[in-house]
Scaffold this motif. Structure first.
Motif, PDB file in Angstrom:
ATOM      1  N   PRO A   1     -30.186 -45.781 -32.243  1.00 52.59           N
ATOM      2  CA  PRO A   1     -30.911 -46.184 -31.038  1.00 52.59           C
ATOM      3  C   PRO A   1     -31.078 -47.696 -30.997  1.00 52.59           C
ATOM      4  CG  PRO A   1     -32.436 -45.338 -32.671  1.00 52.59           C
ATOM      5  CD  PRO A   1     -31.063 -45.105 -33.224  1.00 52.59           C
ATOM      6  N   THR A   2     -31.192 -48.233 -29.799  1.00 52.17           N
ATOM      7  CA  THR A   2     -31.607 -49.624 -29.686  1.00 52.17           C
ATOM      8  C   THR A   2     -33.095 -49.721 -30.030  1.00 52.17           C
ATOM      9  OG1 THR A   2     -32.283 -49.464 -27.370  1.00 52.17           O
ATOM     10  CG2 THR A   2     -29.954 -49.978 -27.812  1.00 52.17           C
ATOM     11  N   GLU A   3     -33.545 -50.932 -30.260  1.00 52.32           N
ATOM     12  CA  GLU A   3     -34.965 -51.119 -30.552  1.00 52.32           C
ATOM     13  C   GLU A   3     -35.830 -50.655 -29.391  1.00 52.32           C
ATOM     14  OE1 GLU A   3     -37.940 -54.538 -32.315  1.00 52.32           O
ATOM     15  OE2 GLU A   3     -36.039 -55.157 -31.423  1.00 52.32           O
ATOM     16  N   ALA A   4     -35.401 -50.948 -28.161  1.00 52.59           N
ATOM     17  CA  ALA A   4     -36.171 -50.517 -26.992  1.00 52.59           C
ATOM     18  C   ALA A   4     -36.188 -48.994 -26.882  1.00 52.59           C
ATOM     19  CB  ALA A   4     -35.579 -51.135 -25.727  1.00 52.59           C
ATOM     20  N   GLU A   5     -35.035 -48.351 -27.109  1.00 49.99           N
ATOM     21  CA  GLU A   5     -34.992 -46.889 -27.070  1.00 49.99           C
ATOM     22  C   GLU A   5     -35.912 -46.305 -28.125  1.00 49.99           C
ATOM     23  OE1 GLU A   5     -30.440 -45.954 -25.504  1.00 49.99           O
ATOM     24  OE2 GLU A   5     -30.806 -46.318 -27.630  1.00 49.99           O
ATOM     25  N   TRP A   6     -35.899 -46.901 -29.324  1.00 46.35           N
ATOM     26  CA  TRP A   6     -36.723 -46.369 -30.397  1.00 46.35           C
ATOM     27  C   TRP A   6     -38.197 -46.428 -30.027  1.00 46.35           C
ATOM     28  CZ3 TRP A   6     -40.874 -47.274 -33.273  1.00 46.35           C
ATOM     29  CH2 TRP A   6     -41.086 -46.440 -34.378  1.00 46.35           C
ATOM     30  N   GLU A   7     -38.674 -47.570 -29.572  1.00 43.85           N
ATOM     31  CA  GLU A   7     -40.107 -47.680 -29.265  1.00 43.85           C
ATOM     32  C   GLU A   7     -40.487 -46.809 -28.074  1.00 43.85           C
ATOM     33  OE1 GLU A   7     -43.540 -51.013 -28.300  1.00 43.85           O
ATOM     34  OE2 GLU A   7     -41.828 -51.564 -29.560  1.00 43.85           O
ATOM     35  N   HIS A   8     -39.620 -46.740 -27.086  1.00 42.22           N
ATOM     36  CA  HIS A   8     -39.875 -45.872 -25.930  1.00 42.22           C
ATOM     37  C   HIS A   8     -40.041 -44.421 -26.378  1.00 42.22           C
ATOM     38  CE1 HIS A   8     -39.579 -44.194 -21.900  1.00 42.22           C
ATOM     39  NE2 HIS A   8     -38.466 -43.552 -22.217  1.00 42.22           N
ATOM     40  N   ALA A   9     -39.160 -43.972 -27.276  1.00 43.13           N
ATOM     41  CA  ALA A   9     -39.230 -42.595 -27.771  1.00 43.13           C
ATOM     42  C   ALA A   9     -40.451 -42.386 -28.648  1.00 43.13           C
ATOM     43  CB  ALA A   9     -37.968 -42.250 -28.540  1.00 43.13           C
ATOM     44  N   CYS A  10     -40.766 -43.358 -29.483  1.00 42.11           N
ATOM     45  CA  CYS A  10     -41.921 -43.234 -30.364  1.00 42.11           C
ATOM     46  C   CYS A  10     -43.205 -43.086 -29.558  1.00 42.11           C
ATOM     47  CB  CYS A  10     -42.011 -44.451 -31.285  1.00 42.11           C
ATOM     48  SG  CYS A  10     -43.426 -44.427 -32.414  1.00 42.11           S
ATOM     49  N   ARG A  11     -43.370 -43.916 -28.556  1.00 37.61           N
ATOM     50  CA  ARG A  11     -44.605 -43.887 -27.757  1.00 37.61           C
ATOM     51  C   ARG A  11     -44.716 -42.608 -26.937  1.00 37.61           C
ATOM     52  NH1 ARG A  11     -47.544 -48.362 -27.854  1.00 37.61           N
ATOM     53  NH2 ARG A  11     -46.603 -50.304 -28.618  1.00 37.61           N
ATOM     54  N   ALA A  12     -43.599 -42.105 -26.436  1.00 32.01           N
ATOM     55  CA  ALA A  12     -43.579 -40.833 -25.699  1.00 32.01           C
ATOM     56  C   ALA A  12     -44.635 -40.792 -24.594  1.00 32.01           C
ATOM     57  CB  ALA A  12     -43.782 -39.658 -26.662  1.00 32.01           C
ATOM     58  N   GLY A  13     -44.730 -41.885 -23.872  1.00 26.83           N
ATOM     59  CA  GLY A  13     -45.677 -41.946 -22.765  1.00 26.83           C
ATOM     60  C   GLY A  13     -47.089 -42.337 -23.144  1.00 26.83           C
ATOM     61  N   THR A  14     -47.379 -42.511 -24.424  1.00 26.74           N
ATOM     62  CA  THR A  14     -48.702 -42.944 -24.860  1.00 26.74           C
ATOM     63  C   THR A  14     -48.768 -44.470 -24.842  1.00 26.74           C
ATOM     64  OG1 THR A  14     -48.116 -43.021 -27.218  1.00 26.74           O
ATOM     65  CG2 THR A  14     -48.892 -40.912 -26.330  1.00 26.74           C
ATOM     66  N   THR A  15     -49.963 -45.010 -24.877  1.00 25.19           N
ATOM     67  CA  THR A  15     -50.130 -46.457 -24.757  1.00 25.19           C
ATOM     68  C   THR A  15     -50.805 -47.095 -25.965  1.00 25.19           C
ATOM     69  OG1 THR A  15     -52.233 -46.136 -23.582  1.00 25.19           O
ATOM     70  CG2 THR A  15     -50.234 -46.352 -22.242  1.00 25.19           C
ATOM     71  N   GLY A  16     -51.298 -46.315 -26.904  1.00 26.58           N
ATOM     72  CA  GLY A  16     -51.972 -46.858 -28.069  1.00 26.58           C
ATOM     73  C   GLY A  16     -50.988 -47.252 -29.156  1.00 26.58           C
ATOM     74  N   PRO A  17     -51.491 -47.704 -30.301  1.00 24.55           N
ATOM     75  CA  PRO A  17     -50.609 -48.095 -31.406  1.00 24.55           C
ATOM     76  C   PRO A  17     -49.883 -46.917 -32.037  1.00 24.55           C
ATOM     77  CG  PRO A  17     -52.909 -48.190 -32.096  1.00 24.55           C
ATOM     78  CD  PRO A  17     -52.920 -47.965 -30.622  1.00 24.55           C
TER      79      PRO A  17
END
Length: 233
Positions: free
Chosen positions: A120-136
């Protein structure tokens, strides 16, 4: 693998103190980090020379190991490899890691139209990790991640903690995961991005926004990978 919906994510760089928004198209992402059993099935060996390990994450995997694995698995499944590598570097086992040095790094290209496996790209990874959440984090840390406070200072089988809202396991903790991106070429040259935190990390490293870096030839005991694939229009 699951289909990750498109969206956007805000990335930031601590050194330059800048932030930027990246639009992310839908793509496929593995629900868990790659396991040692799956790595061995394709390559016939483990990067650390150990035993199969079953559902433990494949670790001690260099960035070049990860790239070669993606291409090898793509060929095995009749898919178009995502990466074009120098011929001497494009082998599944990767030798001792030396083939993927700085001298060859500039020759690798990513075919973004290929249907094969990739990082994954870095952006894809963080987008997937957050999964619509906004916290850390996408949940209480002890519920979702193996980290220094609850891991017993050892690696654990994949899928043992609670998934994020999109059904992805171990996005935080257990092993760091390689991304495609170069970390900061002005300062660190060819170093690549790692995301997610690992089993030996303190709680502050297991957050969706935390970035780590490593040279692409290095094999580190808390570093693995997660497979992605592009979706064709």
């Amino acid at each position: 693998m699951i289909t990750v919906p498109g969206g956007h994510v805000v990335l930031s760089d601590r050194r330059t103190e800048r932030s930027w928004t990246v639009e992310v198209a839908p793509y496929l992402l593995a629900t868990c980090p790659l396991t040692r059993a799956d790595y061995a099935q394709v390559t016939g060996t483990q990067p650390d020379g150990g035993q199969d390990g079953g559902r433990l994450p494949a670790h001690s995997v260099s960035w070049w190991d990860a790239i070669r694995y993606c291409n090898a698995l793509s060929r095995q499944e009749g898919l178009t490899p995502a990466y074009h590598l120098p011929r001497t570097a494009d082998t599944a086992d990767g030798g001792d890691g030396g083939d993927g040095g700085d001298g060859e790094e500039g020759h690798i290209t990513w075919d973004r139209d290929a249907d094969g496996y990739r990082l994954p790209t870095e952006a894809e990874w963080e987008h997937a990790c957050r999964a619509g959440t906004t916290g850390p984090r996408y949940g209480p840390l002890d519920d979702i991640a193996w980290h220094r406070g609850n891991s017993g200072e050892r690696i654990h089988e994949v899928g043992g903690r609670r998934p994020n809202p999109w059904g992805l396991y171990d996005m935080l903790g257990n092993v760091w995961e390689w991304c495609w991106d170069v970390y900061d070429p002005e300062v660190y040259g060819s170093y690549r991005v790692l995301r997610g935190g690992g089993w030996f990390d303190e709680h502050w490293s297991c957050r969706a926004s935390v970035r780590r870096r490593s040279h692409p030839t290095l094999r580190i005991e808390d570093v693995g990978l997660r497979l992605a694939r592009s979706l064709r229009p």
